[in-house]
Write an enzyme that holds these catalytic residues in place. Structure first.
Site, PDB file in Angstrom:
ATOM      1  N   SER A 140      20.495   0.013  26.765  1.00 41.19           N
ATOM      2  CA  SER A 140      19.719   0.029  28.019  1.00 41.19           C
ATOM      3  C   SER A 140      18.771  -1.158  27.976  1.00 41.19           C
ATOM      4  CB  SER A 140      18.908   1.332  28.089  1.00 41.19           C
ATOM      5  OG  SER A 140      17.914   1.262  29.092  1.00 41.19           O
ATOM      6  N   TYR A 155      13.897   7.932  24.130  1.00 41.00           N
ATOM      7  CA  TYR A 155      14.926   7.111  24.798  1.00 41.00           C
ATOM      8  C   TYR A 155      14.823   5.676  24.293  1.00 41.00           C
ATOM      9  CZ  TYR A 155      18.047   5.513  28.514  1.00 41.00           C
ATOM     10  OH  TYR A 155      19.104   4.975  29.211  1.00 41.00           O
TER      11      TYR A 155
HETATM   12  N1  LIG Z   1      21.980   4.845  35.034  1.00 45.76           N
HETATM   13  C1  LIG Z   1      21.233   3.891  34.559  1.00 45.76           C
HETATM   14  O1  LIG Z   1      20.526   3.216  35.315  1.00 45.76           O
HETATM   15  C2  LIG Z   1      21.237   3.549  33.089  1.00 45.76           C
HETATM   16  C3  LIG Z   1      20.457   2.475  32.663  1.00 45.76           C
HETATM   17  C4  LIG Z   1      20.486   2.103  31.330  1.00 45.76           C
HETATM   18  C5  LIG Z   1      21.305   2.767  30.441  1.00 45.76           C
HETATM   19  N2  LIG Z   1      22.044   3.824  30.876  1.00 45.76           N
HETATM   20  C6  LIG Z   1      22.900   4.474  29.882  1.00 45.76           C
HETATM   21  O2  LIG Z   1      24.235   4.482  30.355  1.00 45.76           O
HETATM   22  C7  LIG Z   1      24.921   5.636  29.851  1.00 45.76           C
HETATM   23  C8  LIG Z   1      25.566   6.409  30.989  1.00 45.76           C
HETATM   24  O3  LIG Z   1      24.537   6.816  31.849  1.00 45.76           O
HETATM   25  P1  LIG Z   1      24.780   7.390  33.326  1.00 45.76           P
HETATM   26  O4  LIG Z   1      23.693   6.814  34.140  1.00 45.76           O
HETATM   27  O5  LIG Z   1      26.198   7.198  33.729  1.00 45.76           O
HETATM   28  O6  LIG Z   1      24.433   8.918  33.056  1.00 45.76           O
HETATM   29  P2  LIG Z   1      24.980  10.280  33.708  1.00 45.76           P
HETATM   30  O7  LIG Z   1      23.949  11.312  33.388  1.00 45.76           O
HETATM   31  O8  LIG Z   1      25.355  10.080  35.119  1.00 45.76           O
HETATM   32  O9  LIG Z   1      26.288  10.564  32.839  1.00 45.76           O
HETATM   33  C9  LIG Z   1      26.188  10.806  31.457  1.00 45.76           C
HETATM   34  C10 LIG Z   1      27.355  11.658  31.002  1.00 45.76           C
HETATM   35  O10 LIG Z   1      27.158  11.944  29.609  1.00 45.76           O
HETATM   36  C11 LIG Z   1      27.502  13.308  29.383  1.00 45.76           C
HETATM   37  N3  LIG Z   1      26.833  13.811  28.175  1.00 45.76           N
HETATM   38  C12 LIG Z   1      25.538  14.186  28.032  1.00 45.76           C
HETATM   39  N4  LIG Z   1      25.332  14.655  26.790  1.00 45.76           N
HETATM   40  C13 LIG Z   1      26.510  14.571  26.126  1.00 45.76           C
HETATM   41  C14 LIG Z   1      26.931  14.881  24.812  1.00 45.76           C
HETATM   42  N5  LIG Z   1      26.089  15.441  23.925  1.00 45.76           N
HETATM   43  N6  LIG Z   1      28.210  14.635  24.475  1.00 45.76           N
HETATM   44  C15 LIG Z   1      29.084  14.117  25.368  1.00 45.76           C
HETATM   45  N7  LIG Z   1      28.753  13.807  26.633  1.00 45.76           N
HETATM   46  C16 LIG Z   1      27.478  14.036  26.998  1.00 45.76           C
HETATM   47  C17 LIG Z   1      27.042  14.029  30.638  1.00 45.76           C
HETATM   48  O11 LIG Z   1      27.676  15.294  30.788  1.00 45.76           O
HETATM   49  C18 LIG Z   1      27.426  13.020  31.715  1.00 45.76           C
HETATM   50  O12 LIG Z   1      28.735  13.241  32.192  1.00 45.76           O
HETATM   51  C19 LIG Z   1      23.883   6.426  29.059  1.00 45.76           C
HETATM   52  O13 LIG Z   1      23.972   6.096  27.685  1.00 45.76           O
HETATM   53  C20 LIG Z   1      22.565   5.915  29.628  1.00 45.76           C
HETATM   54  O14 LIG Z   1      21.497   6.055  28.714  1.00 45.76           O
HETATM   55  C21 LIG Z   1      22.017   4.239  32.168  1.00 45.76           C
END
Ligand SMILES: NC(=O)c1ccc[n+]([C@@H]2O[C@H](COP(=O)([O-])OP(=O)(O)OC[C@H]3O[C@@H](n4cnc5c(N)ncnc54)[C@H](O)[C@@H]3O)[C@@H](O)[C@H]2O)c1
Length: 248
Positions: A140, A155
């Site tokens: 991130s 985080y």
């Molecule tokens: N959305 C953003 O702006 C953003 C920014 C920076 C980083 N990220 C990172 O990108 C990645 C994806 O994020 P997103 O925004 O698509 O999130 P999201 O919450 O939409 O999707 C995350 C998915 O991970 C699954 N998950 C949660 N815990 C789990 C576990 N213990 N084992 C397996 N699966 C699990 C959830 O069920 C969900 O389907 C994450 O690592 C997040 O930290 C997101």
């Protein structure tokens, strides 16, 4: 097209958000994809829609036993895993250090940090036996600096840890033909980000020089490049996808 033909990829957290987008793009580009998530209903429905080159395995990334099951079932269906996208992640409560509990710290780190460690460990034997592979670890912008918004100590700590582990394993296993990179998304329109920015009362896009949040596919395009042979000399590097949010 078919920039990933012949590749077998595991994508964690693939039931929704960016993981879902990565899975769609990987299938379009010819990979066989093992989608994993704790959300079985959503993950199974998506894998069915994606067709024969997709399968779903219920998986908690913080469980070593679950990782063994994912690799065993995935390889029985598609052959040796050569690409891993460690995407699953959670934010946890967006709270100041004084109110953030030890329990929440450990829960967030178990998924975001231990999960990435276990994932790399689980795929390494297959990649070494295949003569190489590509690991893409989703960190991130919170793993590049201390972002105040939509974050907390756990985080931030876990996303810096992902960045550090990616570099170490890239350095240690380059000799095995294994490339490891970290991807650092900014504000991407997924269920996670919508929930976090709603809690802040909106206005998040104002901090982004490109003037908007990104669609998940805009991150998938970078992950696709890193997974493909086009990135054959790209390893141990951070790839920020944030519309210049942390540039100045
Ligand atoms: N959305 C953003 O702006 C953003 C920014 C920076 C980083 N990220 C990172 O990108 C990645 C994806 O994020 P997103 O925004 O698509 O999130 P999201 O919450 O939409 O999707 C995350 C998915 O991970 C699954 N998950 C949660 N815990 C789990 C576990 N213990 N084992 C397996 N699966 C699990 C959830 O069920 C969900 O389907 C994450 O690592 C997040 O930290 C997101």
């Amino acid at each position: 097209m078919c920039r990933l033909s012949g590749k077998v990829a595991v994508i964690t957290g693939a039931a929704q958000g960016m993981g879902e987008a990565h899975a769609r793009v990987f299938i379009r580009e010819g990979a066989s994809v093992i989608l994993t998530d704790v959300n079985q209903a959503k993950g199974e429905a998506l894998a069915r829609k994606l067709g024969d080159k997709a399968m779903f395995v219920t998986h908690d990334v913080a469980s070593a036993a679950d990782w063994a099951t994912v690799i065993a079932l995935g390889e029985a269906q598609f052959g040796r895993v050569t690409v891993l996208v460690n995407n699953a992640g959670v934010i946890g409560p967006v709270q100041d250090l004084l109110s953030f509990s030890e329990d929440d710290f450990l829960k967030v780190c178990a998924i975001n940090q231990l999960g990435v460690f276990l994932g790399m460990k689980a795929v390494l034997p297959s990649m070494i036996a295949s003569g190489g592979g590509s690991i893409v670890n989703i960190s991130s912008i919170a793993g590049m600096l201390g972002t105040r918004e939509s974050s907390n100590a756990a985080y931030c700590a876990s996303k810096w840890a992902v960045r550090g582990m990616s570099k170490l394993i890239a350095a240690q296993h380059g000799k095995d033909g294994i490339r490891v990179n970290s991807v650092h998304p900014g504000y991407i329109l997924t269920p996670m980000m919508v929930a976090a920015t709603d809690a802040e009362g909106g206005g998040a896009a104002e901090a982004i020089p490109l003037g908007r949040m990104a669609q998940p596919e805009e991150v998938s395009n970078v992950v696709l490049f890193l997974a493909s042979d086009e990135a054959s000399f790209v390893s141990g590097a951070e790839h920020v996808v944030d519309g210049a949010m942390i540039a100045g």
